[in-house]
Scaffold this active site. Structure first.
Site, PDB file in Angstrom:
ATOM      1  N   ASN A 154       0.720  -1.294   0.109  1.00 44.07           N
ATOM      2  CA  ASN A 154      -0.036   0.133  -0.063  1.00 44.07           C
ATOM      3  C   ASN A 154       0.773   1.431  -0.146  1.00 44.07           C
ATOM      4  OD1 ASN A 154       0.684  -0.686   2.396  1.00 44.07           O
ATOM      5  ND2 ASN A 154      -0.739   0.721   3.452  1.00 44.07           N
ATOM      6  N   GLU A 253       3.638  -4.440  12.357  1.00 43.38           N
ATOM      7  CA  GLU A 253       2.975  -3.262  12.320  1.00 43.38           C
ATOM      8  C   GLU A 253       1.591  -3.934  11.256  1.00 43.38           C
ATOM      9  OE1 GLU A 253       0.688  -0.582  10.775  1.00 43.38           O
ATOM     10  OE2 GLU A 253       2.368  -0.081   9.616  1.00 43.38           O
ATOM     11  N   CYS A 287      -2.714   1.546   6.754  1.00 49.08           N
ATOM     12  CA  CYS A 287      -3.170   0.958   7.974  1.00 49.08           C
ATOM     13  C   CYS A 287      -3.544   2.150   8.930  1.00 49.08           C
ATOM     14  CB  CYS A 287      -1.866   0.237   8.603  1.00 49.08           C
ATOM     15  SG  CYS A 287      -0.296   1.323   8.626  1.00 49.08           S
TER      16      CYS A 287
END
Length: 485
Positions: A154, A253, A287
């Site tokens: 992303n 993460e 995120c």
């Protein structure tokens, strides 16, 4: 300055070469489905060769003078600035990122390199008081050795660099496995950058292959001492389990279900402006992007109407067009997944205020009202351009809604009373939260990371230095010691 070439190769021990597996990964432009690169996959042999190369090269890299490692990083930062348009173009065509997103991502990555360039001179040890007469107690900080980095699709340049630059700055060598959707922006482009900056061969290696072939072995291989992973929570849990069995460190993460809280005294126009950035940047494929908007019932209608008006004005289309706000999702599967959650939530009582239709991998930005936490569109991480509105009546209900799901990465809270805002923000169970701003914040000297299902460890500044180094206690007995035996 010539554009980088051979981005479809593996990079092992300073050599650009094809993988030896029969499988080929096609790098696809998500907007028009054109093929950008054909990459022959790496297998277990290449993975082992990459880790061995990193182990050999890492010894000399760690032994360099601090200013020598610093200078390589500073040169990489300068080259990245010179090549920012090239990198932004690749972000657009490979990851579907709009022009503004590409520029932001490149500059964030550069800031990470600049912060990491200070690490070689910040690897401080300690002299500790000793309870033993005549003893000097020292603590030395050393690199881990080799770090394995699994990067996402992303924000591939920035989120890969967030591990790459600190690892190098701390004196480690690395092996990078980029996402198969973004092998260039998450791997080979970055290797080219550091090769051009003069990084010694073998310190930076890239292996591109199918996870079914090299995924588990990348984690369980005996050479890496830390696996840094950015991606989904289910995959991150699997990596954590594999790494735990090998007794190695992880920095994970993972996913988020981030809240954007609007209290009854908020500046609504400011909150809506922040909401647009926090929800729709890179089609919500971040995120830290907002998953749920918790809005006080007294201002709910006004906030909804203004958000809908701003959302309808967004320009949807080709991310290579500088006027585009919303480009494609990474593939059609993501569109289908999100639309399914929207449809099921509508069946349970939610309402689509605008958007939601798809053209290929482009999902038109949507606003949904009347949502509850138990609906799929709120319960699941959206990772797409859908704004979900949930009303609340008081602070107690807001905190219950904010904290009853299992994620805690980022968040935002809007109020004119900053002291009240900070008090409430500290009760939201999340690793990061921002008062009178939006949830997508990342600064290279600040601790970045989540709680609960959103991950382990912290990136940024001194916190990532702790993740990527080890300490050794060494004592010197300067005077004869009296022993009881």
């Amino acid at each position: 300055m010539q554009p980088y070439q051979e981005l479809n190769k593996q990079f092992i021990d300073g050599v650009w070469r094809d993988g030896r597996e029969q499988d080929v990964i096609q790098d696809i432009n998500p907007y028009d489905n054109s093929v950008l690169l054909d990459i022959k996959c790496a297998g277990l042999d290449e993975l082992n060769e990459a880790y061995e190369a990193a182990r050999r090269a890492g010894v000399a890299w760690a032994a360099l003078l601090p200013q020598e490692r610093r200078d390589v990083l500073l040169k990489a930062a300068d080259i990245l600035l010179q090549r920012k348009d090239e990198f932004a173009h690749w972000i657009a065509q490979e990851a579907g990122g709009a022009h503004a997103k590409g520029e932001i991502e490149v500059m964030l990555a550069r800031e990470v390199i600049l912060e990491a360039s200070s690490f070689p001179s910040r690897l401080h040890g300690f002299i500790l008081p000793s309870s033993t007469p005549g003893k000097e107690s020292r603590v030395y900080r050393k690199p881990l050795g080799v770090i394995g980095i699994i990067s996402p699709w992303n924000f591939p340049v920035h989120l890969s660099m967030r591990s790459i630059a600190p690892a190098l700055g701390c004196g480690n060598a690395i092996v990078v496995k980029p996402a198969s959707q973004t092998p260039a922006t998450g791997g080979t482009l970055l290797a080219k950058l550091f090769e051009e900056a003069g990084l010694p061969k073998g310190v930076f290696n890239v292996v591109i292959g199918k996870s079914s072939t090299i995924g588990d072995a990348f984690v369980t291989h005996p050479i890496p001492k830390l696996i840094s992973f950015t991606g989904s929570t289910p995959v991150g849990k699997g990596i954590g389990k594999l790494a735990g069995e090998s007794l190695k460190k992880v920095a994970l993460e993972l996913g988020g279900n981030n809240v954007f809280i609007v209290l009854e005294d908020a500046d609504i126009d400011l909150a809506v402006a922040a909401a647009m950035m926090g929800k729709f940047m890179h089609q919500g494929q971040i995120c830290m992007a907002v998953n749920r908007f918790l809005v006080h019932e007294a201002i709910y209608d006004e906030f909804r109407d203004k958000l809908v008006a701003r959302t309808k004005a967004l320009k949807v289309g080709d991310p290579r067009d500088k006027a585009t706000d919303i480009g494609p999702l990474i593939d059609d599967k993501q569109v289908q997944r999100i639309q399914k959650d929207m449809e099921e939530s509508v069946a349970q009582g939610a309402k689509i205020e605008c958007g939601g239709q798809a053209e290929g991998a482009v999902l038109h930005p949507a606003v949904m009202s009347g949502v509850r936490n138990d609906m799929p569109i709120a319960r699941n991480e959206i990772f797409g351009p859908v704004a979900v509105l949930i009303p609340f009546k008081d602070d107690q209900e807001m905190l219950k809604l904010a904290n009853e799901l299992d994620f805690g990465l980022s968040g935002a809270l809007h109020t004119r009373n900053v002291d009240r805002g900070v008090q409430l923000a500290r009760q939201v169970e999340t690793g990061m939260i921002h008062v009178n701003d939006q949830s997508v914040n990342d600064e290279p000297n600040a601790p970045f990371g989540g709680e609960r299902e959103s991950g382990l460890g912290r990136f940024g500044g001194e916190w990532v230095m702790d993740e990527m180094t080890r300490v050794q206690w060494v004592t010197v007995q300067h005077e004869p010691r009296q022993y009881p035996i």
